[in-house]
Design a protein around this motif. Sequence first.
Motif, mmCIF file in Angstrom:
data_model
loop_
_atom_site.group_PDB
_atom_site.id
_atom_site.type_symbol
_atom_site.label_atom_id
_atom_site.label_comp_id
_atom_site.label_asym_id
_atom_site.label_seq_id
_atom_site.Cartn_x
_atom_site.Cartn_y
_atom_site.Cartn_z
ATOM 1 N N HIS A 11 -45.619 -18.254 38.213
ATOM 2 C CA HIS A 11 -47.019 -17.843 38.192
ATOM 3 C C HIS A 11 -47.834 -18.721 39.140
ATOM 4 O O HIS A 11 -47.576 -19.915 39.280
ATOM 5 N N ASP A 12 -48.836 -18.117 39.774
ATOM 6 C CA ASP A 12 -49.710 -18.917 40.621
ATOM 7 C C ASP A 12 -50.593 -19.790 39.743
ATOM 8 O O ASP A 12 -50.785 -19.523 38.551
ATOM 9 N N LEU B 63 -49.803 -10.310 30.067
ATOM 10 C CA LEU B 63 -49.632 -11.244 31.176
ATOM 11 C C LEU B 63 -48.378 -10.884 31.968
ATOM 12 O O LEU B 63 -48.389 -10.900 33.206
ATOM 13 N N ALA B 64 -47.308 -10.543 31.258
ATOM 14 C CA ALA B 64 -46.063 -10.176 31.935
ATOM 15 C C ALA B 64 -46.220 -8.885 32.728
ATOM 16 O O ALA B 64 -45.697 -8.754 33.843
ATOM 17 N N ALA B 65 -46.969 -7.930 32.173
ATOM 18 C CA ALA B 65 -47.151 -6.643 32.837
ATOM 19 C C ALA B 65 -47.960 -6.771 34.120
ATOM 20 O O ALA B 65 -47.816 -5.953 35.035
ATOM 21 N N ASN B 66 -48.802 -7.792 34.179
ATOM 22 C CA ASN B 66 -49.642 -7.994 35.359
ATOM 23 C C ASN B 66 -49.132 -9.128 36.240
ATOM 24 O O ASN B 66 -49.869 -9.662 37.070
ATOM 25 N N SER B 67 -47.874 -9.485 36.057
ATOM 26 C CA SER B 67 -47.285 -10.591 36.790
ATOM 27 C C SER B 67 -46.127 -10.097 37.643
ATOM 28 O O SER B 67 -45.439 -9.137 37.302
ATOM 29 N N ARG C 56 -49.392 -12.959 15.145
ATOM 30 C CA ARG C 56 -48.197 -12.783 15.979
ATOM 31 C C ARG C 56 -48.389 -11.598 16.930
ATOM 32 O O ARG C 56 -47.983 -11.652 18.088
ATOM 33 N N TRP C 57 -49.004 -10.525 16.434
ATOM 34 C CA TRP C 57 -49.265 -9.358 17.285
ATOM 35 C C TRP C 57 -50.191 -9.742 18.432
ATOM 36 O O TRP C 57 -49.974 -9.341 19.582
ATOM 37 N N ALA C 58 -51.231 -10.530 18.133
ATOM 38 C CA ALA C 58 -52.184 -10.936 19.167
ATOM 39 C C ALA C 58 -51.500 -11.781 20.235
ATOM 40 O O ALA C 58 -51.718 -11.582 21.443
ATOM 41 N N VAL C 59 -50.671 -12.733 19.809
ATOM 42 C CA VAL C 59 -49.971 -13.599 20.765
ATOM 43 C C VAL C 59 -49.012 -12.776 21.618
ATOM 44 O O VAL C 59 -48.973 -12.917 22.847
ATOM 45 N N ARG C 60 -48.240 -11.909 20.969
ATOM 46 C CA ARG C 60 -47.263 -11.113 21.712
ATOM 47 C C ARG C 60 -47.947 -10.138 22.667
ATOM 48 O O ARG C 60 -47.469 -9.905 23.782
ATOM 49 N N LEU D 207 -55.798 -19.869 33.761
ATOM 50 C CA LEU D 207 -56.532 -18.891 32.955
ATOM 51 C C LEU D 207 -55.740 -18.496 31.720
ATOM 52 O O LEU D 207 -56.297 -18.339 30.625
ATOM 53 N N ALA D 208 -54.430 -18.331 31.880
ATOM 54 C CA ALA D 208 -53.578 -17.947 30.759
ATOM 55 C C ALA D 208 -53.588 -19.000 29.665
ATOM 56 O O ALA D 208 -53.660 -18.678 28.469
#
Length: 230
Positions: A137-138, A217-221, A207-211, A144-145
């Motif tokens: 990741h940059d 993040l993964a989908a936009n990475s 757990r749902w919120a974290v996942r 931000l993450a």
Amino acid sequence: MQEPRSRRGGASKVPLTRRLIVDTALEFITDRGFDALTMRSLAQVLDTGPSALYVYFKNKQHLVDALVDAALTDVEIPDSEDDMPWTVQLEPIAMESIHSLARHPGLGTGMVGRVPSAHALLRISEAYLRILITSGHDVNTALLAVDVLNSVVITEANEISTFEMTGGKEHLDEAENVLAELDPDAFPHLSRLSHAAMQSTPSDRARWAVRTFISGLAANSTTPSAPAEN
């Protein structure tokens, strides 16, 4: 021998230390909630004056940092050589942080809107950054993450602790009844799903919120979320 009247009362008065103040403050929050904590109220529990606490902590926020540090100090950080995908590494750190904070109702409130300064929180943020940057990741995305993930942790910890302090099951039953009594013509989905809406626990939702955040993040990475297959 006559029992002491309090933890610092009479001849059995325990010397005041930083550790004693932190431990007592955590017990105080667990029993009464974060909003009830002041330097004066804590000093009363310790049978001392507020000025004695300022010898160890320059202000309440300095004390809160120490409490956050104590609450999160046992959160396990994966080994730097861990070959699991970054998406898998982030979740257990976040969930353990949530449950550690939730044991002390409202403690996360003292972290809102502040630059993290508690050592344990810095250690966790450093781990997040290492995982994200190492995975490709940059820097801006990683920073931000980490900021957003810490916010998710604080919010969900407060949700869990509030639920447990306020008789959560009774509130869920009350909320379900309110939804069930809605006009089905005006609120067809809320009225029909009133029971289903109350089945998830605060921990489930955390757990749902974290996942969901990690998945987004993964989908936009452009970095791989899982090891490449041979």
